[in-house]
Enzyme design. Sequence first.
Site, PDB file in Angstrom:
ATOM      1  N   GLU A 181       8.269  44.007 -16.363  1.00  0.00           N
ATOM      2  CA  GLU A 181       8.418  44.381 -15.079  1.00  0.00           C
ATOM      3  C   GLU A 181       6.945  44.837 -14.510  1.00  0.00           C
ATOM      4  O   GLU A 181       6.553  45.866 -14.525  1.00  0.00           O
ATOM      5  CB  GLU A 181       9.419  45.194 -14.297  1.00  0.00           C
ATOM      6  CG  GLU A 181       9.562  45.203 -12.778  1.00  0.00           C
ATOM      7  CD  GLU A 181       9.981  46.530 -12.180  1.00  0.00           C
ATOM      8  OE1 GLU A 181      10.365  46.418 -10.905  1.00  0.00           O
ATOM      9  OE2 GLU A 181       9.933  47.540 -12.943  1.00  0.00           O
ATOM     10  N   ASP A 185      11.249  48.095 -17.645  1.00  0.00           N
ATOM     11  CA  ASP A 185      11.199  48.707 -16.195  1.00  0.00           C
ATOM     12  C   ASP A 185       9.894  49.322 -16.050  1.00  0.00           C
ATOM     13  O   ASP A 185       9.241  49.970 -16.993  1.00  0.00           O
ATOM     14  CB  ASP A 185      12.191  49.885 -15.977  1.00  0.00           C
ATOM     15  CG  ASP A 185      12.352  50.277 -14.636  1.00  0.00           C
ATOM     16  OD1 ASP A 185      12.757  49.578 -13.873  1.00  0.00           O
ATOM     17  OD2 ASP A 185      12.223  51.496 -14.386  1.00  0.00           O
TER      18      ASP A 185
END
Length: 513
Positions: free
Chosen positions: A252, A196
């Site tokens: 990401e 993330d």
Amino acid sequence: MHMETPWWRDAVVYEIYVRSFADASGDGVGDLPGIRQRLPYLAELGVDAIWLTPFYRSPMADGGYDVADYRDVDPLFGTLADFDELVSEAHRLGLRVIVDIVPNHSSSAHEWFQAALRGEGRDRYVFRDGGDLPPNNWQSTFSGPAWSKAPDGQWYLHLFAPEQPDFNWRNLEVHSEFLDVLRFWLDRGVDGFRIDVAMGLYKAEGLPDTPPEDQAFKAESPIWGRPEVHEVYRDWRKVLDSYEGERMAIGEVWTDSAEDLALYVRPDELHQSFNFAWLEAPWSGPAFKKIIDDTLAAVTAPTWVLSNHDVVRHVTRYGNGLTNSTTGLSRARAALLAMLALPGSAYLYQGEELGLPEVKDLPPEARQDPIFARSKGELPGRDGCRVPIPWSGVAEPYGFSPDGTRPWLPQPVEWVVLSAERQSNDPGSTLSFYQEALRARRELRGTLPDEITWVDSSEDALIFSRGPLTCVINCGSESVRLPSHERVLIGSAPVDGHLLLPDTAAWLYTPDA
Ligand code: NOJ
């Protein structure tokens, strides 16, 4: 020809937004046992791996991206034993499992942050003095200032919600903690990690004020993409490589250039990073061509993605914002064929195989995304792409939860015709089309060169070949003539004669001479 290709290089990975996939416990929220029950559906769909969004202990201020304990399952989603069963069943069915890791911030309920509030180990987070005003002008990605005040008057940094305090990666304890968390899940058998906010983690020394335009995700700014972050991924790579079985990580990374993306996938760093350029592009031949060229020039292990749990579903994006656009659906199906024909791996988002559109008319009281509340309703937030999957039946909860349970977000009545059960009995459905496309891709696996060759075509009709496979995608408003071929392998809509309709795509096959 058949060199050993690691599984992730050309995998089709299916993103499961855990809260919204399948609810076995009957509380209206998806869970791990629910996923396990639906694994045969995914095996039949023909994907190679699943990526699970966070299922760790969390107060759910951001749907689980606020992690309070990185080594446990939230009771909402099940138990560690449920997780272990899910992994072994997935592996039995030939599906790899990727889990999410959230290193930029924890939950404010994490024991480290609770200790920090008591004045212990504050250096694990980013605390600063500021008086009445925040220490700098940074804004949270979710609206409002990126700083909140602790009870004793110091400010702490949160690039997302106040319940998501940013870690201080200049503190080595944070490094060892995450290395340990990686090992914890690797020991439990996961095949990889989705990282993330992978371009976050480090902030520029001195936390300087930054012009608003540099605060959005971009290649490098005082907030994002600091060079120090790469050292973290080099360490992580060593851990991944120390395990058997080609464990991997995908970052990401939101950047504005393919070259920047490439930095994260240098040979000793991450295996892949999401390539969001296509997902951000309008429906346009020249735009798609540029993205494909830039990507293939910059990275050797490309990825392609059209939707995820943070963006408006692409059926709706391609349908000029309408939720019932046949054009949007037709383009979405065409885009899938283009994506699956390209070298590299493809990431699908749950429900796109059903052609689900964005849900735009959720009532304000149902919305749970912190973006909606923090922007005081100005921004709709991301709930519209997170509406629970319609599996079967003729009324809510459409098999998502046991009958009689209300799902955490309401499902539109129009979805009665989109349920997986209904589509699986219809050879013309989007679900059947996805199954067919994934089957065709599997059959070609290992037989196609990594390079693509553009075939002369108009701006709006893209035609590229990989050895015997030619993909034609018509982004224009006129039908286009197909290049010569031996047979049509698959079309996003029926292919009639030698013409390809607007907003459709086809795979043509001509054996190598
Ligand atoms: C990216 C995740 O995909 C998104 O859902 C989340 O809100 C932010 N990171 C913060 O963790």
